[in-house]
Design a protein around this motif. Structure first.
Motif, PDB file in Angstrom:
ATOM      1  N   ALA A   1       0.740  19.969  19.508  1.00  0.00           N
ATOM      2  CA  ALA A   1       0.311  19.103  20.665  1.00  0.00           C
ATOM      3  C   ALA A   1       1.724  18.262  20.749  1.00  0.00           C
ATOM      4  O   ALA A   1       2.289  18.113  22.082  1.00  0.00           O
ATOM      5  N   MET A   2       2.445  17.892  19.417  1.00  0.00           N
ATOM      6  CA  MET A   2       3.604  16.943  19.690  1.00  0.00           C
ATOM      7  C   MET A   2       4.823  17.779  20.279  1.00  0.00           C
ATOM      8  O   MET A   2       5.429  17.109  21.174  1.00  0.00           O
ATOM      9  N   ASN A   3       5.013  18.990  19.821  1.00  0.00           N
ATOM     10  CA  ASN A   3       5.862  19.845  20.705  1.00  0.00           C
ATOM     11  C   ASN A   3       5.760  19.939  22.097  1.00  0.00           C
ATOM     12  O   ASN A   3       6.620  19.952  22.906  1.00  0.00           O
ATOM     13  N   ASN A   4       4.358  19.822  22.578  1.00  0.00           N
ATOM     14  CA  ASN A   4       4.264  19.934  24.001  1.00  0.00           C
ATOM     15  C   ASN A   4       4.435  18.795  24.688  1.00  0.00           C
ATOM     16  O   ASN A   4       4.857  18.534  25.703  1.00  0.00           O
ATOM     17  N   LEU A   5       4.143  17.665  23.966  1.00  0.00           N
ATOM     18  CA  LEU A   5       4.723  16.109  24.536  1.00  0.00           C
ATOM     19  C   LEU A   5       5.930  16.099  24.513  1.00  0.00           C
ATOM     20  O   LEU A   5       6.728  15.524  25.681  1.00  0.00           O
TER      21      LEU A   5
ATOM     22  N   GLN B   1       8.013  10.026  15.802  1.00  0.00           N
ATOM     23  CA  GLN B   1       8.706  10.216  17.073  1.00  0.00           C
ATOM     24  C   GLN B   1       9.088   9.224  17.958  1.00  0.00           C
ATOM     25  O   GLN B   1      10.290   8.882  18.404  1.00  0.00           O
ATOM     26  N   ALA B   2       8.308   8.087  18.075  1.00  0.00           N
ATOM     27  CA  ALA B   2       8.509   6.858  18.635  1.00  0.00           C
ATOM     28  C   ALA B   2       9.567   6.234  17.994  1.00  0.00           C
ATOM     29  O   ALA B   2      10.570   5.390  18.719  1.00  0.00           O
ATOM     30  N   GLN B   3       9.604   6.248  16.735  1.00  0.00           N
ATOM     31  CA  GLN B   3      10.696   5.306  16.134  1.00  0.00           C
ATOM     32  C   GLN B   3      12.242   6.148  16.259  1.00  0.00           C
ATOM     33  O   GLN B   3      13.168   5.539  16.369  1.00  0.00           O
ATOM     34  N   ALA B   4      11.953   7.526  16.314  1.00  0.00           N
ATOM     35  CA  ALA B   4      13.211   8.185  16.853  1.00  0.00           C
ATOM     36  C   ALA B   4      13.663   8.100  18.137  1.00  0.00           C
ATOM     37  O   ALA B   4      14.397   8.750  18.741  1.00  0.00           O
ATOM     38  N   ASP B   5      12.686   7.332  18.874  1.00  0.00           N
ATOM     39  CA  ASP B   5      12.826   7.118  20.509  1.00  0.00           C
ATOM     40  C   ASP B   5      12.846   8.459  21.379  1.00  0.00           C
ATOM     41  O   ASP B   5      13.783   8.754  22.245  1.00  0.00           O
ATOM     42  N   THR B   6      12.228   9.547  20.883  1.00  0.00           N
ATOM     43  CA  THR B   6      11.810  10.699  21.721  1.00  0.00           C
ATOM     44  C   THR B   6      10.707  10.622  22.541  1.00  0.00           C
ATOM     45  O   THR B   6      10.560  11.560  23.398  1.00  0.00           O
ATOM     46  N   VAL B   7       9.755   9.721  22.270  1.00  0.00           N
ATOM     47  CA  VAL B   7       8.476   9.596  23.042  1.00  0.00           C
ATOM     48  C   VAL B   7       8.375   8.198  23.346  1.00  0.00           C
ATOM     49  O   VAL B   7       9.003   7.229  22.593  1.00  0.00           O
ATOM     50  N   LYS B   8       7.604   7.755  24.400  1.00  0.00           N
ATOM     51  CA  LYS B   8       7.219   6.233  24.413  1.00  0.00           C
ATOM     52  C   LYS B   8       5.796   5.614  24.013  1.00  0.00           C
ATOM     53  O   LYS B   8       5.089   6.228  24.574  1.00  0.00           O
TER      54      LYS B   8
END
Lengths: 500, 334
Positions: free
Chosen positions: B203-207, B223-230
Motif C-alpha cells: 500500500a505504501m509503495n502505491n502511495l 515516510q512523512a518524516q522523510a518528507d516523501t508523503v504529506k
C-alpha cells in the motif's frame, strides 16, 4: 577517508566475519533440504539476531537469504523437489539433466548463474538503488497487470506435451489460485469453512506434492521397494568448461537483469522472475530445442533470475523502507528493532551501516561461490544413495517440512493431495509446471485487475493508460501470435507447442 | 522470494514446533506435581503471537518480554503461529490449557474485526479472559506529495467536491487500516474509494508511486518524516512526538473518529484469576520500565496499559462498533 575507516571497522568485526560464511552455509543447507525454507531459517534466527549489533545480525540473515537462493537449486536438480519456491523453475531442466547423468553440470551451471546473478544484483543495488527504486514506483496496478499477463505466456514455454494440455494445466492453476479470501470483499472462496484455507492453498506443500511425490508414487506402484535400482544421478562430469560457460553468459546476463528489475518491484517475487527469464531464454537460447528435456540454458535462466532478485529486493527496502517479500519484511522488523529506519533517512543518518552492508554483500557473493564449489563436490554422495533408501528420506523430510511451515497438519494433507493431483497430471501428460505458473500468477493477475477497476471506477480504458503497460501488451500479443502460428505450423501430430 | 508474500503477507511460517512440545511437557509436568492452590507463576509462561517474527506484533511482544521475565522471575517464551490473518494463532491460544501458563498476544483486528468477516475457530468475547492492553499504535493519514490538500479540512472539502474519486489504500480488507478509512468516511460523510493491497508495504509503495491518493496507516509516519508523503493528521488522541506539528484528527476538527489499533494479552477462558491478575500486574509494571518505553517509541507505539475489566470493555465495545461499521459499508450481512 574517516567514513571508510569506520565502515571497515564495522565490517572487520569478528562477528561479521564469522556470521557471514555461517549464514551462507546455513542458507545453502536449509535451501537444499526439501521442506526447510530460508523463510523458516530466518524466522527462527531473527529473535536471536535482535540481541546482536545491527550489522552482525543483518549479515547473518542476509547470508542465509543469499545462500538459500543457490541451495534451493540442489534438491530441485537432484530430487525434483524444489528446496525453495523460486527453485521450481530450475527443476524443469535441472532434473531431466540429472536423469541423464548430467547432474554435476546442471549444479555447476546453477552455481555460476547464481553467483553471477547475485553479483550483478549487488552491484545494481550499490550503483543504481535510487534509479531502480524510482522505476519500481512506476509499477502500479496497471503496469503489474500487464506484466503478469505477459508472464502467463510462459505457460507455452513449459507445454512440452502440446499447447492444449499446457493451457488446461494453466487454467486449472489459475482456478486453484483463487482459493482463499477475496481481495475486495473478503468473501471466502472455496474454503469450505476451513480457516486453514483463508490464505489460499499453501504454496510450498503444493509445490512439493506436485513435483516430488508423483515419481515416488509411481516408483512404489511399480514395486520399486523390492528392486535395487541405479542411483538417481551420476556425476559423469562435475564441471562445465569455459566454452559452455561462455555460451551461457548471454542467458545469465538477461536472466540477472530480469531478476534485478522484477526484484526491485515490491510484491512480484523471485518465482515470477524465474518464469519470465525462462520464457525469454526459451525464445532465444542456442539450446532452446531442448528446453524442458534438459537444457543447460534453462537452468541458467532460472537460477540467474532467482539470484538476481536477491540484493535487488533490498532496493525498495533500503531506499524506500518498503519490504518486497516476506524475508525483507522480517529484515525490516530487525532494522526497526535496532532503531534504524530504512528509507531515505537511512542514507543520511546511518551511511556507515549502509556501506558496511554493501561491502558484506559483495563479500558474501564470493562466499556463496566458494561454498557452492565445495558443496557440489560432496553432493556427489547424495546421488549415490539408491532410490529405495532415498525416497523414504525424501517423503519424511517433505512431510516434516510441510508441517513445520505453519505448524499445521493441514498442510501435510495439502501436500499429499497435491501429490495425487501431480500423479493424475503425469498420467494425462498435463505439464505440472503450467499449473504451477497459473497458480502463482492467478492472485497477482486478479488482484491488480480489480485494483485498476476500483481506482478507475470501472473504466476499462485505464488498462491502456500507461506506456509501460502498452509495451507489455504489445510484447504479449507478439508472443501469442508466434506461439499460435508455430503450433499451427508444427501440426497437431507432433503435439509441440513450437518454439516460443 | 516466496510465493506466500506475493499473494498474502499474512501467511507467515511459524517457528518449528519443538518449543511447543518442550513448553507443553514442562507445563504439564509442573502442573501435575504441584498442589492445586499453587502460587502463580508456576513454571514458565508461554505467549502465542499470531504472526511471524519480525512483524509489529512480534516486535511488540519481544519488547516487553525481558521486563516481564524479570518481574515474574520465570521464563516467558514466545511462540509464533501465523496464518489466517492472525486468526489461526488466536484460535490456538484459545485452545490451550487454562492453567495460567498460557497466554495469547492479540492485535485489534483478530478479536474485533476478523470474527465478523471470516470463519474463525474461537469466540472473541467468551473464549478468553482479557488480561490487559499494553499499547496503542500510532498512525497517520497521509496523502501523496502532489495531492491538492494540505490539511484534513482541505482533504474533506476535496473529497466532497469529487465524490468517489479519492482513492485510499489499505493493508487489506478487514484490517485496522481499512477500518480507519471506513470510519473516517463515515464520520466526515465523504465518499472514498477503498483499494485494498496485501500488506502495508504494498500500500505504501502505491502511495509513493502516486497510484493511490491516501493511506491511513502506521507505515506513513516514517515516510512523512522523510518528507516523501504529506501527513495530514495523527489518528490517535495524542500527537506523535516524531511529527509534533501534525494535529490529531480531533484537533483537525474531525469529531467521532474513535478508532485505535491496540495490542494486548488474553488468556484462555477459565484461566485462574490469580494468573490473569498476576500477568496484568506484571504487564503494568513492565510498561513503566524505561527500556520498554524506549523500545516502544522506536516501534511507533504508545505504552498505555488498560487493566483487565477495562480491557474487556474495550474489546466488547470495539467488537460491536466495528461490526456495525462493517455492516453499514456492506461488508457483512446486517
Amino acid at each position: 577517508m574517516e567514513h571508510w575507516l569506520s565502515v571497515l571497522s564495522l565490517v572487520g568485526d569478528w562477528r561479521v566475519l564469522l556470521f557471514l560464511p555461517l549464514g551462507v552455509v546455513l542458507g545453502a543447507v536449509v535451501g537444499a533440504i526439501p521442506g526447510l525454507t530460508v523463510t523458516m531459517a530466518v524466522s527462527i534466527l531473527l529473535p536471536f539476531t535482535l540481541f546482536l549489533d545491527p550489522l552482525p545480525g543483518l549479515v547473518l540473515l542476509l547470508g542465509i537469504y543469499k545462500g538459500g537462493l543457490f541451495g534451493g537449486s540442489i534438491s530441485a536438480i537432484l530430487l525434483n523437489v524444489p528446496g525453495t519456491p523460486a527453485a521450481a523453475c530450475t527443476m524443469l531442466d535441472g532434473y531431466p539433466l540429472a536423469r541423464q547423468g548430467r547432474a554435476g553440470e546442471a549444479i555447476d551451471v546453477a552455481l555460476w548463474a547464481s553467483f553471477l546473478g547475485d553479483l550483478l544484483s549487488v552491484l545494481a543495488l550499490i550503483l543504481f538503488a535510487g534509479v531502480l527504486a524510482t522505476i519500481g514506483l512506476r509499477f502500479g496496478p496497471v503496469e503489474l497487470f500487464a506484466l503478469i499477463l505477459f508472464s502467463l505466456t510462459v505457460i507455452a514455454a513449459v507445454s512440452t506435451s502440446g499447447l492444449a494440455r499446457g493451457l488446461i494445466g494453466g487454467i486449472l492453476g489459475l482456478i486453484a489460485g483463487t482459493v482463499g479470501l477475496d481481495l475486495v470483499y473478503g468473501t471466502e472462496r472455496f474454503t469450505f469453512g476451513s480457516p486453514n484455507l483463508l490464505d489460499g492453498i499453501a504454496f510450498m506443500p503444493l509445490l512439493i506434492g506436485l513435483f516430488a511425490l508423483p515419481d515416488i508414487f509411481l516408483y512404489y506402484a511399480r514395486g520399486g521397494v523390492l528392486v535395487h535400482t541405479k542411483p538417481i544421478a551420476t556425476f559423469s562430469n562435475l564441471r562445465i568448461g569455459p566454452k559452455v560457460l561462455r555460451s551461457l553468459l548471454p542467458t545469465i546476463g538477461k536472466g540477472s537483469t530480469i531478476g534485478i528489475m522484477l526484484g526491485a518491484i515490491p510484491g512480484i517475487g523471485a518465482t515470477t522472475a524465474t518464469f519470465v527469464s525462462y520464457a525469454e531464454a526459451r525464445r532465444t537460447a542456442p539450446d532452446r530445442a531442448k528446453f524442458g528435456s534438459g537444457a543447460l540454458s534453462g537452468v541458467a535462466a532460472a537460477e540467474s533470475a532467482n539470484s538476481g532478485t536477491g540484493a535487488a529486493t533490498l532496493i525498495p527496502l533500503l531506499a524506500l523502507g518498503i519490504p518486497g517479500d516476506i524475508v525483507t519484511a522480517m529484515l525490516l522488523g530487525a532494522f526497526y528493532f535496532h532503531g534504524l529506519a530504512p528509507g531515505p533517512l537511512l542514507f543520511q543518518n546511518d551511511l556507515d551501516l549502509v556501506h558496511g552492508l554493501y561491502l558484506t554483500l559483495l563479500i558474501s557473493s564470493a562466499i556463496v561461490f566458494l561454498v557452492g564449489r565445495y558443496m557440489t563436490v560432496h553432493l556427489q554422495r547424495i546421488s549415490e544413495i539408491p532410490l529405495d533408501l532415498m525416497y523414504p528420506i525424501v517423503i519424511s523430510l517433505t512431510a516434516v517440512g510441510a508441517f513445520a511451515l505453519s505448524n499445521a497438519l493441514f498442510d501435510v494433507y495439502v501436500m499429499l493431495a497435491a501429490g495425487v493431483l501431480g500423479l493424475a497430471f503425469k498420467l494425462m501428460r498435463i505439464p505440472a509446471a503450467a499449473f504451477l505458473i497459473g497458480f502463482v500468477l492467478s492472485p497477482l493477475l486478479e488482484d491488480n485487475m480489480r485494483r485498476v477497476l476500483l481506482i478507475s471506477r470501472g473504466d476499462v480504458g485505464a488498462f491502456f493508460d500507461s506506456w509501460i503497460a502498452l509495451g507489455f501488451y504489445a510484447t504479449t500479443l507478439g508472443v501469442v501470435v508466434t506461439i499460435v502460428a508455430r503450433a499451427l505450423q508444427g501440426g497437431g501430430k507432433r503435439g509441440s507447442a513450437g518454439q516460443l | 522470494m516466496e510465493r506466500q508474500p506475493e499473494r498474502d503477507t499474512t501467511r507467515r511460517p511459524a517457528t518449528f514446533g519443538l518449543t511447543v512440545v518442550v513448553a507443553t511437557l514442562m507445563a504439564g509436568a509442573v502442573a501435575w506435581t504441584s498442589p492445586a492452590a499453587a502460587e502463580w507463576p508456576d513454571g514458565s509462561v508461554r505467549v502465542i503471537v499470531p504472526y511471524a517474527p519480525g512483524g509489529t506484533s512480534d516486535n511488540t511482544m519481544r519488547a516487553v518480554q525481558p521486563a516481564l521475565e524479570e518481574i515474574l522471575g520465570t521464563e516467558v517464551t514466545i511462540e509464533n503461529i501465523s496464518g489466517g490473518g492472525g486468526t489461526i494463532g488466536i484460535a490456538r491460544a484459545a485452545d490451550q490449557r487454562a492453567d495460567g501458563n498460557n497466554f495469547g498476544f492479540v492485535p485489534t483486528a483478530t478479536l474485533t474485526i476478523a470474527p465478523h468477516m471470516n470463519t474463525v475457530a474461537y469466540d472473541p468475547i467468551d473464549g478468553f479472559e482479557p488480561v490487559g492492553r499494553m499499547a496503542e499504535s500510532y498512525g497517520a493519514l497521509a496523502v501523496r506529495k502532489d495531492f491538492p490538500a494540505d490539511t484534513v479540512e482541505e482533504f474533506i472539502a476535496y473529497a466532497r467536491a469529487n465524490p468517489g474519486e479519492v482513492t485510499v489504500g489499505s493493508a487489506g480488507i478487514g484490517t485496522i487500516t481499512h477500518l480507519y478509512s471506513e470510519i473516517f468516511a463515515d464520520v466526515t460523510d465523504v465518499d472514498l474509494t477503498h483499494v485494498p493491497f496485501k500488506g502495508s508495504g504494498e500500500a505504501m509503495n502505491n502511495l509513493l508511486g502516486g497510484h493511490v491518493d491516501a493511506l491511513f496507516d502506521p507505515v506513513v509516519l516514517r515516510q512523512a518524516q522523510a518528507d516523501t508523503v504529506k501527513p495530514l493528521a495523527i489518528l490517535n488522541q495524542e500527537r506523535w512526538e516524531g511529527l509534533p506539528e501534525i494535529p490529531t484528527m480531533q484537533e483537525a476538527g474531525v469529531e467521532g473518529f474513535d478508532v485505535a489499533s491496540w495490542f494486548g494479552i488474553v488468556a484462555p477462558a477459565g484461566t485462574p484469576d490469580a494468573a490473569v491478575e498476576g500477568m496484568a500486574q506484571a504487564l503494568d509494571e513492565a510498561l513503566q520500565d524505561p527500556a520498554v518505553q524506549e523500545r516502544f517509541a522506536d516501534l511507533g507505539l504508545m505504552p498505555v496499559f488498560l487493566p483487565t475489566d477495562d480491557f474487556a470493555e474495550l474489546i466488547a465495545a470495539d467488537h460491536e462498533n466495528y461490526g456495525s461499521i462493517l455492516a453499514r459499508v456492506g461488508l457483512i450481512a446486517q
